[in-house]
Scaffold this active site. Structure first.
Site, short mmCIF file in Angstrom:
data_model
loop_
_atom_site.label_atom_id
_atom_site.label_comp_id
_atom_site.label_asym_id
_atom_site.label_seq_id
_atom_site.Cartn_x
_atom_site.Cartn_y
_atom_site.Cartn_z
N CYS A 247 1.48 -3.91 2.72
CA CYS A 247 0.90 -2.59 2.45
C CYS A 247 0.59 -2.38 0.97
O CYS A 247 -0.33 -3.02 0.45
CB CYS A 247 1.83 -1.51 3.00
N HIS A 332 2.32 -3.04 8.85
CA HIS A 332 3.78 -3.10 8.73
C HIS A 332 4.41 -4.00 9.79
O HIS A 332 4.71 -3.53 10.90
CB HIS A 332 4.37 -1.69 8.84
N GLU A 334 7.37 -5.00 9.82
CA GLU A 334 8.75 -4.55 10.06
C GLU A 334 8.79 -3.37 11.02
O GLU A 334 9.87 -2.99 11.49
CB GLU A 334 9.41 -4.19 8.72
#
Length: 357
Positions: A247, A332, A334
């Protein structure tokens, strides 16, 4: 108590005050996630912004504090259609309204968030004010709202001193530019010892610890504002250490190597964004939260080439760096909340570190 959302174009929404009753001016953005409102509230990437949740019922499973993605909530304001006041979940420890009050975040409920989202999609992201003061001069308030800018939010959200998550595997240095906790957790559960550094840490301080890999985290605000951090990222790029950036980290690496970034009309925020891997042709559903993108036209093909593309609007979603053990993504992997499709990127990073420099 009544509350008002006033946009810089003069549009006014009247609703009910939730959370703190203080007045706030912020950048208004929307998130399309159906769940994960606590993770949204505790994502540092929202610092300097007020979040509109497009899903109409928020708070129905309460607040589960172990799901928080950082030490506190970060948005300036919170805007919902309907707030659930009686949550139902065996893990819930609080209501969202009490959590907002505790975190001193003002909000508004009972407005037409669909109409608001349409305005932001058609006219683009704009500033707005949340206030409980109904006695306002619209022209005076509009001028005040227009003057707001998001500044200095990376250092505001970053840790103030380094700390270590122990592990018996690879040593990873994580530059915290406003990191979600799940980035470090994903590395830690793969055995990594993760040292989290403040965003303004000099590159030399990181490199002298001889890490096996470096992570550049997500974070808030305009990436080009971070001139000092970009200079340190350039030094990390020039090292031989494998690097994975997510990001804001993806944008900072692009800026450090001569590319440019630009502001999107209304950004990508939610858990349902399709991204195509240009090498395999496979499409992944991803979690995203960003208002800026890397300008592919500004890339030097001898330095970096596009690796991922957004299926919806064709914006860049990731880069592969030529002759370097470096790859970066705009989305993202994660997640939290969001689909786990792209968690494999952490395994790719692990293989890069195994192969060494």
């Amino acid at each position: 108590m009544k509350a008002y959302l006033i946009l810089e174009d003069g549009t006014v929404f009247e609703g009910t005050s939730i959370g703190s009753s203080r007045e706030v001016i912020s950048e208004i953005v929307f998130n399309t996630s159906m769940t994960g409102y606590l993770e949204v509230l505790t994502d540092p990437s929202y610092a300097g912004q007020a979040v509109v949740m497009t899903y109409p019922l928020i708070g129905n499973y309460g607040i589960c504090r172990e799901d928080m993605e950082s030490r506190q909530a970060w948005p300036d304001g919170y805007i919902v259609r309907e707030l659930s006041r009686i949550p139902s979940n065996f893990r819930s420890g609080d209501t969202i309204d009490h959590f907002l009050k505790e975190q001193d975040i003002p909000g508004i409920s009972g407005i037409d968030t669909r109409a608001l989202t349409k305005i932001l999609r058609e006219k683009g992201t704009m500033n707005g004010m949340i206030t409980t003061n109904g006695d306002y001069d619209l022209e005076e308030v509009k001028e005040k709202i227009r003057q707001y800018t998001v500044k200095g939010v990376v250092l505001k959200t970053s840790v103030k001193k380094p700390y270590v998550l122990p592990g018996d595997g690879k040593k990873v240095a994580l530059l915290d530019c406003g990191a979600k906790d799940n980035i470090a957790r994903n590395l830690n559960k793969r055995g990594c010892e993760v040292t989290v550094y403040p965003a303004d840490t000099p590159a030399e301080e990181i490199l002298k610890t001889n890490p096996d890999g470096i992570m550049l985290s997500n974070g808030p605000g305009d990436p080009a504002e971070n001139v000092g951090i970009i200079e340190e990222v350039r030094k990390l790029y020039e090292s031989s250490v494998p690097i994975f950036a997510i990001c804001l980290g993806h944008q900072l690496m692009a800026l450090a190597t001569g590319a440019k970034t630009y502001k999107l009309k209304y950004g990508h925020r939610g858990g349902n964004h399709p991204v195509k891997d240009l090498e395999t042709g496979r499409v992944y559903i991803t979690s995203q939260n960003h208002g800026y993108a890397v300008d592919e036209e500004s890339l030097d093909p001898s330095v970096a080439v596009p690796a991922f593309v957004n299926v919806n609007d064709k914006t860049n979603e990731g880069l592969k760096y030529v002759g370097k053990n470096i790859f970066t993504v705009q989305y993202h992997p994660e997640a939290c909340p969001g689909p786990l499709d792209s968690g494999y990127l952490f395994d790719r990073f692990m293989r890069m570190m195994e192969e060494g420099r």
